[in-house]
Design a protein around this motif. Sequence first.
Motif, PDB file in Angstrom:
ATOM      1  N   ARG A 174       6.526  -9.997  -5.871  1.00 52.69           N
ATOM      2  CA  ARG A 174       6.355  -9.833  -4.411  1.00 52.69           C
ATOM      3  C   ARG A 174       7.460  -9.386  -3.770  1.00 52.69           C
ATOM      4  NH1 ARG A 174       3.866 -14.703  -0.864  1.00 52.69           N
ATOM      5  NH2 ARG A 174       2.403 -14.438  -2.499  1.00 52.69           N
ATOM      6  N   VAL A 179       4.273  -6.385  -3.340  1.00 47.92           N
ATOM      7  CA  VAL A 179       2.642  -6.544  -3.600  1.00 47.92           C
ATOM      8  C   VAL A 179       2.436  -8.002  -4.169  1.00 47.92           C
ATOM      9  CG1 VAL A 179       2.267  -4.361  -4.146  1.00 47.92           C
ATOM     10  CG2 VAL A 179       3.068  -5.756  -5.996  1.00 47.92           C
ATOM     11  N   THR A 180       1.412  -8.668  -4.262  1.00 52.77           N
ATOM     12  CA  THR A 180       1.044 -10.051  -4.487  1.00 52.77           C
ATOM     13  C   THR A 180      -0.002  -9.770  -5.571  1.00 52.77           C
ATOM     14  OG1 THR A 180       1.244 -10.764  -2.203  1.00 52.77           O
ATOM     15  CG2 THR A 180      -0.142 -12.252  -3.717  1.00 52.77           C
ATOM     16  N   VAL A 181       0.349 -10.616  -6.800  1.00 58.50           N
ATOM     17  CA  VAL A 181      -0.632 -10.724  -7.925  1.00 58.50           C
ATOM     18  C   VAL A 181      -1.726 -12.020  -7.616  1.00 58.50           C
ATOM     19  CG1 VAL A 181      -0.980 -11.550 -10.356  1.00 58.50           C
ATOM     20  CG2 VAL A 181       0.934 -10.051  -9.682  1.00 58.50           C
ATOM     21  N   LEU A 206      -3.985  -7.597 -14.454  1.00 53.41           N
ATOM     22  CA  LEU A 206      -3.711  -8.232 -13.228  1.00 53.41           C
ATOM     23  C   LEU A 206      -4.419  -7.756 -12.111  1.00 53.41           C
ATOM     24  CD1 LEU A 206       0.303  -8.058 -13.640  1.00 53.41           C
ATOM     25  CD2 LEU A 206      -1.157  -9.828 -14.491  1.00 53.41           C
ATOM     26  N   VAL A 208      -4.064  -7.050  -8.221  1.00 53.08           N
ATOM     27  CA  VAL A 208      -2.941  -6.948  -7.420  1.00 53.08           C
ATOM     28  C   VAL A 208      -3.087  -6.322  -6.120  1.00 53.08           C
ATOM     29  CG1 VAL A 208      -0.727  -6.006  -7.097  1.00 53.08           C
ATOM     30  CG2 VAL A 208      -1.272  -6.329  -9.353  1.00 53.08           C
ATOM     31  N   THR A 215       0.936  -0.850  -4.143  1.00 51.80           N
ATOM     32  CA  THR A 215       0.182  -1.235  -5.418  1.00 51.80           C
ATOM     33  C   THR A 215       0.156   0.103  -6.351  1.00 51.80           C
ATOM     34  OG1 THR A 215      -1.816  -0.466  -4.349  1.00 51.80           O
ATOM     35  CG2 THR A 215      -1.107  -2.756  -4.042  1.00 51.80           C
ATOM     36  N   SER A 219       1.635  -0.299 -10.271  1.00 50.73           N
ATOM     37  CA  SER A 219       0.746  -0.153 -11.562  1.00 50.73           C
ATOM     38  C   SER A 219       1.387   0.927 -12.609  1.00 50.73           C
ATOM     39  CB  SER A 219      -0.668   0.711 -10.973  1.00 50.73           C
ATOM     40  OG  SER A 219      -0.480   2.068 -10.372  1.00 50.73           O
TER      41      SER A 219
END
Length: 222
Positions: A174, A179-181, A206, A208, A215, A219
């Motif tokens: 993060r 970004v947040t998983v 994942l 995300v 994002t 990736s």
Amino acid sequence: MADKANRGDAVVVIGLGRFGGALATELAARGVEVLGVDSDSRNVQEFSGRLTHVVCADSTDSEAMTQLGIAEFGRAVVGIGTDIESSVLTTSILIDLGLSDIWAKAISRQHARILERIGAHHVVQPEADMGERVAHLVTGRMLDYVEVDEGYALVKTKAPGWADGRTLAELGIRSRYGVTVVGVKKPGTGFTYATSETVVRSGDTLLVAGDTEKTELFSEET
């Protein structure tokens, strides 16, 4: 037919072409009461028996729509695409009838703007939306991509090799990528909610969430 109090979950789908027909069929398969309306008797015949009710009618005729009891439905989908005038007139009639949840298909940005301006609650552009989604998948390394709002996406991607054996807290994704998983899928299992203590393996998938560009950048790190 049931009274209005019992039809809040029912859906009227107007225009049983490729988009409207597929949508109506899927809704019916999920146990939703569906009234299909189309001005082409061939489409009506094709979907007879597949939907709860199917009628041949001109959706741009307000009197005909009123007689069909369209105002009793909680939700409506206008699947008319190529005939923009019919699409707009039909949507306008639904608004006048007081439907509280109207979805309308648009074939161009201009068409979408008109539908939004006259009061459609949701406007979708199936071809454009799918084209954008596929473009992200073709040009990136993500496994799936959904833009849930303007500038905000949910992406499915493989875990980067450098994350192997470390917890999400240790990885600091993060703070590093913004970004947040939100979910992790181990090989042979389903997705589970991610926590700071979740250990990531290189073979994991994942889920995300975050800013669209961020994002995409994340990736590319896989």
